[in-house]
Design a protein around this motif. Sequence first.
Motif, PDB file in Angstrom:
ATOM      1  N   LYS A 160       0.855  -1.258   0.025  1.00 12.69           N
ATOM      2  CA  LYS A 160       0.098   0.016   0.031  1.00 12.69           C
ATOM      3  C   LYS A 160       0.847   1.194   0.092  1.00 12.69           C
ATOM      4  O   LYS A 160       1.883   1.282   0.589  1.00 12.69           O
ATOM      5  N   ALA A 161       0.523   2.180  -0.810  1.00 11.69           N
ATOM      6  CA  ALA A 161       1.112   3.550  -0.757  1.00 11.69           C
ATOM      7  C   ALA A 161       0.954   4.279   0.470  1.00 11.69           C
ATOM      8  O   ALA A 161       0.060   4.147   1.204  1.00 11.69           O
ATOM      9  N   PHE A 162       1.895   5.429   0.865  1.00 13.45           N
ATOM     10  CA  PHE A 162       1.595   6.104   2.071  1.00 13.45           C
ATOM     11  C   PHE A 162       0.381   6.767   2.036  1.00 13.45           C
ATOM     12  O   PHE A 162      -0.444   6.863   3.173  1.00 13.45           O
ATOM     13  N   GLU A 163      -0.172   7.231   0.649  1.00  9.72           N
ATOM     14  CA  GLU A 163      -1.245   8.065   0.796  1.00  9.72           C
ATOM     15  C   GLU A 163      -2.465   7.425   0.849  1.00  9.72           C
ATOM     16  O   GLU A 163      -3.664   8.076   0.949  1.00  9.72           O
ATOM     17  N   ASP A 164      -2.419   6.086   0.954  1.00  7.02           N
ATOM     18  CA  ASP A 164      -3.506   4.881   0.771  1.00  7.02           C
ATOM     19  C   ASP A 164      -3.692   4.554   2.240  1.00  7.02           C
ATOM     20  O   ASP A 164      -4.281   3.513   2.347  1.00  7.02           O
ATOM     21  N   GLY A 165      -3.314   4.980   2.932  1.00  8.13           N
ATOM     22  CA  GLY A 165      -3.086   4.497   4.525  1.00  8.13           C
ATOM     23  C   GLY A 165      -2.118   3.365   4.897  1.00  8.13           C
ATOM     24  O   GLY A 165      -2.416   2.430   5.786  1.00  8.13           O
ATOM     25  N   TYR A 166      -1.024   3.631   4.267  1.00  9.35           N
ATOM     26  CA  TYR A 166       0.090   2.692   4.856  1.00  9.35           C
ATOM     27  C   TYR A 166       0.145   2.580   6.293  1.00  9.35           C
ATOM     28  O   TYR A 166       0.187   3.344   7.047  1.00  9.35           O
ATOM     29  N   SER A 199      15.220   9.162   4.472  1.00  9.82           N
ATOM     30  CA  SER A 199      13.788   8.927   4.780  1.00  9.82           C
ATOM     31  C   SER A 199      13.659   8.336   6.223  1.00  9.82           C
ATOM     32  O   SER A 199      14.090   7.407   6.529  1.00  9.82           O
ATOM     33  N   ARG A 201      10.039   7.480   8.111  1.00 13.03           N
ATOM     34  CA  ARG A 201       8.479   7.793   7.874  1.00 13.03           C
ATOM     35  C   ARG A 201       7.888   7.745   9.141  1.00 13.03           C
ATOM     36  O   ARG A 201       6.654   8.590   9.180  1.00 13.03           O
TER      37      ARG A 201
END
Length: 265
Positions: A160-166, A199, A201
């Motif tokens: 899942k991408a970060f912007e999709d609620g990772y 990075s 996160r």
Amino acid sequence: MIKTPHQITSAFLNRNVALEIFRPEQSAVQKPLHLLLFNDGQEAEALTLGATAAALRTAGKIEPLMIVAIKAGHNRLQEYGVAGVPDFMGRGAKADAYTKFVVSELLPYLYSTYKTLNGGKCGFAGCSLGGLSAFDITWRHPELFDLAGVFSGAFWWRKKAFEDGYSDQDRILHEMIRETAGSPAVKFWLMTGTEDETSDRNHNYIIDSIDDTIDVIKELLNKGYKRPDQVFYYEMVGGKHHPSSWAKALPHFLTWAFATPYYPV
């Protein structure tokens, strides 16, 4: 070490796979020859694979070893990954085919061509995404491999991408380890560099590559593996995400994996 270019035709990958094989002089082999597969073989010179193995062998630090550097094709981002589980961008879709190439085409070819390999240890190593691939294939096939070496592994590989609620539960390899029944009889050597990336996160002042690798180690310990015999971690101060750093780490891995009985690792 004798360096020989090879090429093997793969039905699974539908392409010719270029190899560079580094092996000792036949007269130097007095026991079964160990085998190490290495992903991203196009970086063999930058990683000093042949020169480092030859120097360690001359110094009596490692046992006779053949290294097979597997050169990546133009579909590297599709062939490397975790078999059967593409990442959130669809990368790694051919990782299952690459696994089949290694297991059903490359290894049988090597063992039939080089009889002295029979009875030796077999390892698989790689850097970055190639390291993720090496870990995955070794984990799935403990009947064929004894150990894995991962330099700055792409353990961030996620569904899942970060912007999709990772969340960290979306990391593909970590989930694979958790969901595997039992503990494959394989040893793992994992390396990161403190300057692999910038990075962070989760804003804990630890770069993601170190966090992700430490979390792999935690998953392995939860499966019953023991440190340092079964899981060894090497953190290189100042190490970067670059072949120059991985080349400096290479002697540490090779002596851990293939040390002579009288050489202390």
